[in-house]
Design a protein around this motif. Structure first.
Motif, short mmCIF file in Angstrom:
data_model
loop_
_atom_site.label_atom_id
_atom_site.label_comp_id
_atom_site.label_asym_id
_atom_site.label_seq_id
_atom_site.Cartn_x
_atom_site.Cartn_y
_atom_site.Cartn_z
N GLU A 1 0.82 -1.21 0.00
CA GLU A 1 0.00 0.00 0.00
C GLU A 1 0.86 1.26 0.00
O GLU A 1 0.54 2.25 -0.67
CB GLU A 1 -0.92 -0.01 1.23
N LEU B 1 2.24 1.72 -3.55
CA LEU B 1 1.17 2.16 -4.44
C LEU B 1 0.87 3.64 -4.23
O LEU B 1 0.65 4.40 -5.19
CB LEU B 1 -0.09 1.34 -4.20
N ARG B 2 0.92 4.06 -2.98
CA ARG B 2 0.65 5.47 -2.66
C ARG B 2 1.83 6.35 -3.08
O ARG B 2 1.63 7.42 -3.67
CB ARG B 2 0.37 5.62 -1.17
N GLU C 1 -2.97 5.46 -8.20
CA GLU C 1 -4.35 5.89 -8.47
C GLU C 1 -4.45 6.66 -9.79
O GLU C 1 -5.52 6.78 -10.38
CB GLU C 1 -4.88 6.74 -7.31
N ASP D 1 -7.39 1.74 -12.19
CA ASP D 1 -8.63 1.97 -11.44
C ASP D 1 -8.58 1.15 -10.15
O ASP D 1 -8.90 -0.03 -10.13
CB ASP D 1 -9.82 1.54 -12.31
N GLN D 2 -8.19 1.79 -9.07
CA GLN D 2 -8.00 1.07 -7.81
C GLN D 2 -9.31 0.73 -7.12
O GLN D 2 -9.33 -0.08 -6.19
CB GLN D 2 -7.08 1.87 -6.88
N GLU D 3 -10.41 1.33 -7.57
CA GLU D 3 -11.71 0.97 -7.00
C GLU D 3 -12.07 -0.49 -7.30
O GLU D 3 -12.85 -1.11 -6.58
CB GLU D 3 -12.79 1.91 -7.53
N GLN E 1 -9.98 -2.81 -7.08
CA GLN E 1 -9.06 -3.60 -6.25
C GLN E 1 -8.22 -4.57 -7.10
O GLN E 1 -8.35 -5.79 -7.01
CB GLN E 1 -9.82 -4.36 -5.17
#
Length: 232
Positions: free
Chosen positions: A11, A14-15, A20, A24-26, A28
């Motif tokens: 995480e 990724l950040r 993002e 499309d991280q929504e 997952q």
């Protein structure tokens, strides 16, 4: 290679690299976190691409084989770099050998997932376009270097591309006897010719060669010999 089961580290990466803005991280995406040791091959030329790889730690060497069975150095890459984008777009096997220069951390995303969920995503396609365009530029430079540059130009460029400016005179590149031959092949010259170049640079006090390593003594003069060329 080993898979790292560390959701917090994944995480964080990724950040840090703003994924993002790429996928499309929504939805997952099923990201994996993989670690490679120094000199470990990440991708072999000719194999089918299973996952798009995002380099988030370390340095990687990209080389391409030629008909003689030798390899030519194309570039070194550092974070954030995408590995496998050309193969994904063209739907072809891996075109170059990808090898870790030091310990590397890579985020993977399976090709099947990408083809199902990301190939119509403008953000993802824009990112691919940026990286493919950059690779075209660096491959053009590498071709010019391999065809036109002198042996000293090539080796100076190799040292500077491998080294980190922050390390200054304390930097020592491990150079085993077998490595000299490998580097000569990568740079398109003979083992003896490269040895002569190393000896010449050592006589000029630009580098210092010990039994197993090379130490850069004069970065300024090495930069002048490289003439602005980098394998990256």
């Amino acid at each position: 290679m080993k898979f790292i089961q560390n959701p917090n580290l994944l995480e964080t990466k990724l950040r840090d690299y703003h994924f993002e803005k790429i996928v499309d991280q929504e939805k997952q995406p099923p990201f994996t976190l993989q670690q490679y040791e120094k000199d470990e091959v990440i991708l072999l030329e000719g194999v089918e691409l299973e996952a798009l790889l995002f380099l988030v730690e370390g340095k990687v060497k990209i080389a391409s084989s030629v008909e003689t069975g030798k390899s030519l150095l194309l570039r070194f890459v550092q974070p954030l770099s995408i590995i496998g984008d050309i193969e994904l777009i063209r739907n072809v096997p891996v075109q170059s050998q990808v090898q870790a220069v030091n310990e590397c951390l890579v985020i993977g995303l399976h090709v099947h997932y990408i083809k199902q969920h990301e190939m119509n995503n403008p953000k993802f396609l824009h990112t691919l376009l940026e990286h493919v365009s950059y690779k075209l530029q660096t491959c053009t430079i590498a071709s010019r270097v391999n065809l036109l540059a002198s042996a000293e130009n090539k080796f100076a460029s190799y040292l500077l591309s491998t080294a980190s400016p922050e390390q200054t005179n304390d930097f020592g590149i491990e150079l085993r006897t077998s490595s000299v031959k490998e580097i000569a092949d990568l740079l398109g010259m003979t083992y003896r010719h490269l040895n002569r170049v190393i000896h010449s640079l050592a006589q000029k006090k630009i580098i210092e060669r010990n039994k197993h390593s090379i130490r850069i003594l004069n970065w300024h003069d090495l930069e002048k010999i490289a003439n602005g060329i980098r394998f990256k």
